[in-house]
Scaffold this motif. Sequence first.
Motif, PDB file in Angstrom:
ATOM      1  N   GLY A  76      18.120  -8.997   0.901  1.00  0.00           N
ATOM      2  CA  GLY A  76      17.966  -8.209   2.068  1.00  0.00           C
ATOM      3  C   GLY A  76      15.974  -8.426   1.954  1.00  0.00           C
ATOM      4  N   ASP A  77      15.679  -9.097   1.429  1.00  0.00           N
ATOM      5  CA  ASP A  77      14.210  -9.041   1.978  1.00  0.00           C
ATOM      6  C   ASP A  77      13.551  -8.395   1.786  1.00  0.00           C
ATOM      7  OD1 ASP A  77      14.727 -11.884   1.575  1.00  0.00           O
ATOM      8  OD2 ASP A  77      14.206 -12.971   3.545  1.00  0.00           O
ATOM      9  N   THR A  78      13.831  -7.056   1.175  1.00  0.00           N
ATOM     10  CA  THR A  78      12.722  -6.207   1.389  1.00  0.00           C
ATOM     11  C   THR A  78      11.728  -6.607  -0.153  1.00  0.00           C
ATOM     12  OG1 THR A  78      14.155  -4.808   1.805  1.00  0.00           O
ATOM     13  CG2 THR A  78      12.564  -4.064   0.151  1.00  0.00           C
ATOM     14  N   LEU A  79      10.577  -6.666   0.417  1.00  0.00           N
ATOM     15  CA  LEU A  79       9.700  -7.590  -0.626  1.00  0.00           C
ATOM     16  C   LEU A  79       8.408  -5.908  -1.731  1.00  0.00           C
ATOM     17  CD1 LEU A  79       7.823  -9.264  -2.054  1.00  0.00           C
ATOM     18  CD2 LEU A  79       5.676  -9.163  -0.063  1.00  0.00           C
ATOM     19  N   LEU A  80       8.499  -5.776  -2.943  1.00  0.00           N
ATOM     20  CA  LEU A  80       8.053  -5.120  -3.833  1.00  0.00           C
ATOM     21  C   LEU A  80       6.900  -5.685  -4.159  1.00  0.00           C
ATOM     22  CD1 LEU A  80      11.041  -3.383  -3.358  1.00  0.00           C
ATOM     23  CD2 LEU A  80      10.327  -2.833  -6.080  1.00  0.00           C
ATOM     24  N   ALA A  81       5.495  -5.190  -4.095  1.00  0.00           N
ATOM     25  CA  ALA A  81       3.974  -5.802  -4.367  1.00  0.00           C
ATOM     26  C   ALA A  81       3.937  -4.365  -5.653  1.00  0.00           C
ATOM     27  CB  ALA A  81       3.834  -6.088  -3.634  1.00  0.00           C
ATOM     28  N   PHE A  92       8.141  -3.243   1.245  1.00  0.00           N
ATOM     29  CA  PHE A  92       7.768  -4.286   2.904  1.00  0.00           C
ATOM     30  C   PHE A  92       9.415  -4.542   3.076  1.00  0.00           C
ATOM     31  CE2 PHE A  92       4.038  -4.577   1.096  1.00  0.00           C
ATOM     32  CZ  PHE A  92       3.064  -3.767   2.240  1.00  0.00           C
ATOM     33  N   GLY A  93       9.618  -3.860   4.232  1.00  0.00           N
ATOM     34  CA  GLY A  93      11.160  -4.154   5.485  1.00  0.00           C
ATOM     35  C   GLY A  93      10.946  -6.026   5.494  1.00  0.00           C
ATOM     36  N   PRO A  94      12.315  -6.194   5.686  1.00  0.00           N
ATOM     37  CA  PRO A  94      12.563  -7.053   6.267  1.00  0.00           C
ATOM     38  C   PRO A  94      11.170  -8.097   7.396  1.00  0.00           C
ATOM     39  CG  PRO A  94      14.859  -6.564   5.814  1.00  0.00           C
ATOM     40  CD  PRO A  94      13.907  -5.733   5.581  1.00  0.00           C
ATOM     41  N   ASP A  95      11.044  -6.974   8.252  1.00  0.00           N
ATOM     42  CA  ASP A  95      10.181  -6.853   9.123  1.00  0.00           C
ATOM     43  C   ASP A  95       8.405  -6.897   8.652  1.00  0.00           C
ATOM     44  OD1 ASP A  95       9.921  -4.469   8.946  1.00  0.00           O
ATOM     45  OD2 ASP A  95      10.079  -3.453  10.731  1.00  0.00           O
ATOM     46  N   LEU A  96       8.723  -6.561   7.182  1.00  0.00           N
ATOM     47  CA  LEU A  96       7.408  -6.842   6.535  1.00  0.00           C
ATOM     48  C   LEU A  96       6.916  -5.806   6.620  1.00  0.00           C
ATOM     49  CD1 LEU A  96       5.679 -10.687   6.850  1.00  0.00           C
ATOM     50  CD2 LEU A  96       7.361  -9.873   5.490  1.00  0.00           C
ATOM     51  N   GLU A  97       7.099  -4.692   7.980  1.00  0.00           N
ATOM     52  CA  GLU A  97       6.483  -3.565   7.942  1.00  0.00           C
ATOM     53  C   GLU A  97       6.263  -2.422   6.647  1.00  0.00           C
ATOM     54  OE1 GLU A  97       5.148  -2.139  10.804  1.00  0.00           O
ATOM     55  OE2 GLU A  97       4.891  -4.491  11.398  1.00  0.00           O
ATOM     56  N   LEU A  98       5.890  -1.571   6.670  1.00  0.00           N
ATOM     57  CA  LEU A  98       5.107  -0.995   5.456  1.00  0.00           C
ATOM     58  C   LEU A  98       6.467   0.144   5.491  1.00  0.00           C
ATOM     59  CD1 LEU A  98       4.002  -0.067   2.445  1.00  0.00           C
ATOM     60  CD2 LEU A  98       2.783   1.313   3.654  1.00  0.00           C
ATOM     61  N   VAL A  99       7.370   0.240   4.666  1.00  0.00           N
ATOM     62  CA  VAL A  99       8.259   1.092   4.393  1.00  0.00           C
ATOM     63  C   VAL A  99       7.810   2.541   3.273  1.00  0.00           C
ATOM     64  CG1 VAL A  99      11.113   1.623   3.485  1.00  0.00           C
ATOM     65  CG2 VAL A  99      10.771  -0.282   3.930  1.00  0.00           C
ATOM     66  N   ASN A 100       7.677   1.770   2.054  1.00  0.00           N
ATOM     67  CA  ASN A 100       6.882   3.109   1.629  1.00  0.00           C
ATOM     68  C   ASN A 100       5.922   2.970  -0.106  1.00  0.00           C
ATOM     69  OD1 ASN A 100       7.746   5.879  -0.021  1.00  0.00           O
ATOM     70  ND2 ASN A 100       9.227   5.062  -1.103  1.00  0.00           N
ATOM     71  N   THR A 101       5.274   3.590  -0.253  1.00  0.00           N
ATOM     72  CA  THR A 101       4.738   3.275  -1.209  1.00  0.00           C
ATOM     73  C   THR A 101       4.688   4.626  -2.517  1.00  0.00           C
ATOM     74  OG1 THR A 101       2.648   3.207   0.517  1.00  0.00           O
ATOM     75  CG2 THR A 101       1.508   3.505  -1.464  1.00  0.00           C
ATOM     76  N   ILE A 102       4.768   3.773  -3.453  1.00  0.00           N
ATOM     77  CA  ILE A 102       5.188   5.365  -4.391  1.00  0.00           C
ATOM     78  C   ILE A 102       3.734   4.544  -4.956  1.00  0.00           C
ATOM     79  CG2 ILE A 102       6.624   4.984  -6.513  1.00  0.00           C
ATOM     80  CD1 ILE A 102       8.939   3.394  -5.211  1.00  0.00           C
ATOM     81  N   THR A 103       3.138   6.024  -5.674  1.00  0.00           N
ATOM     82  CA  THR A 103       2.639   6.218  -6.785  1.00  0.00           C
ATOM     83  C   THR A 103       3.147   6.081  -8.154  1.00  0.00           C
ATOM     84  OG1 THR A 103       0.551   7.132  -5.366  1.00  0.00           O
ATOM     85  CG2 THR A 103       0.093   7.159  -8.264  1.00  0.00           C
ATOM     86  N   LEU A 104       2.026   4.871  -9.131  1.00  0.00           N
ATOM     87  CA  LEU A 104       3.466   4.965 -10.231  1.00  0.00           C
ATOM     88  C   LEU A 104       2.813   5.848 -11.359  1.00  0.00           C
ATOM     89  CD1 LEU A 104       3.855   1.490 -10.650  1.00  0.00           C
ATOM     90  CD2 LEU A 104       5.959   3.410  -9.956  1.00  0.00           C
ATOM     91  N   PRO A 105       2.732   6.483 -12.249  1.00  0.00           N
ATOM     92  CA  PRO A 105       2.589   7.667 -13.355  1.00  0.00           C
ATOM     93  C   PRO A 105       1.540   5.989 -14.395  1.00  0.00           C
ATOM     94  CG  PRO A 105       5.206   7.320 -13.743  1.00  0.00           C
ATOM     95  CD  PRO A 105       4.360   6.381 -12.832  1.00  0.00           C
ATOM     96  N   ILE A 106       1.604   4.708 -14.433  1.00  0.00           N
ATOM     97  CA  ILE A 106       1.469   3.616 -15.646  1.00  0.00           C
ATOM     98  C   ILE A 106       0.068   2.495 -15.140  1.00  0.00           C
ATOM     99  CG2 ILE A 106       3.612   3.719 -16.778  1.00  0.00           C
ATOM    100  CD1 ILE A 106       4.547   1.615 -15.191  1.00  0.00           C
TER     101      ILE A 106
END
Length: 327
Positions: A76-81, A92-106
């Motif tokens: 569905g064109d959900t982009l992960l950076a 980011f969703g298909p409309d390029l709007e930010l959906v979520n931000t995940i802080t990683l333990p690595i």
Amino acid sequence: IRPSHVLTLGDEEGEGFGTEAPTLVRGVSRYFLKASNDPSRIKMYDRQGTYVGALGREGDGPGEFREIVDIGLLKGDTLLALDRGLHRLSIFGPDLELVNTITLPIRPEDESLTILPDGTFLVRGNALTQELTGIPHHQFDTSGNLLRSFGDPQVRGSPLGSAYYRPTSSGTTGTLWISHQEEYRLTEWSLEGERGRVLHPVRSWYEDARLGTVTREADGALPPRSWILDVSTTPDGLVWVLGRTPDPDWRESLGPDGQRESLEEYFDSVLDVIDPDAGRLIATFRMTEGLFHGFLDSEHVYGVVYEQYAPRNAIWRIELTGANPSR
């Protein structure tokens, strides 16, 4: 193996100048390019290769980046950076709007994001918590939950300078193939983190892998080292390996100061195809013009072509035309 050029991204009117270390993913309507020389933006091109804009900017806020080290696409064109500088992943969703931000333990490594068939993803990197120390692969869902950590422990003195640089293919067969840089070896893992088969074909182009690090510049005595850049699995279960190895005339690319002047003349790209059921190499190809860098999917690779010594990012279709077990 027969590669055929499909597309070159950009033109004189927009973002035609490429990068020699790209990451490229293809969505329904556009291509997304992470460039090593532009770590806070993701370039976008339409399906014809025309530059249409960029996503992101430098900073610490939502939708901003310090050092993008990999990108990936969910259905569905959900982009992960993946951002190493901020230890986080932006969705980011298909409309390029930010959906979520995940802080990683690595702390993620270069090109360390692998999208899995079930919509979860793997990140390779150095753990920031004691209980995960030494484990290279970490599986997350898009809510940021850590599902499991697994993999062979880090190897001290890795020839790449990072024990966590292990290109991985999720393929379509329900397993992962994970490469190793200390030798030409691929290990099969289930999506539940269980170790399976090991492929260890003898490859002459990889023989000098133990001689030094990928960042070492040749001094005229020893060649630069070879390494594996990417791994892909086809729907019929074949494992493709993309590597880089010194050009036979690599010394001619060295300038008077001993530094390389042309990456294209310094390295060649290699494609190997392995039958994991038989445990043997069935085809190989060596690219001497341009450089491959990664698999776009099971039928395409991307990389760099050179026009008047300037890099342009390009895509090739790859076909397996017949067995060629030579090394």
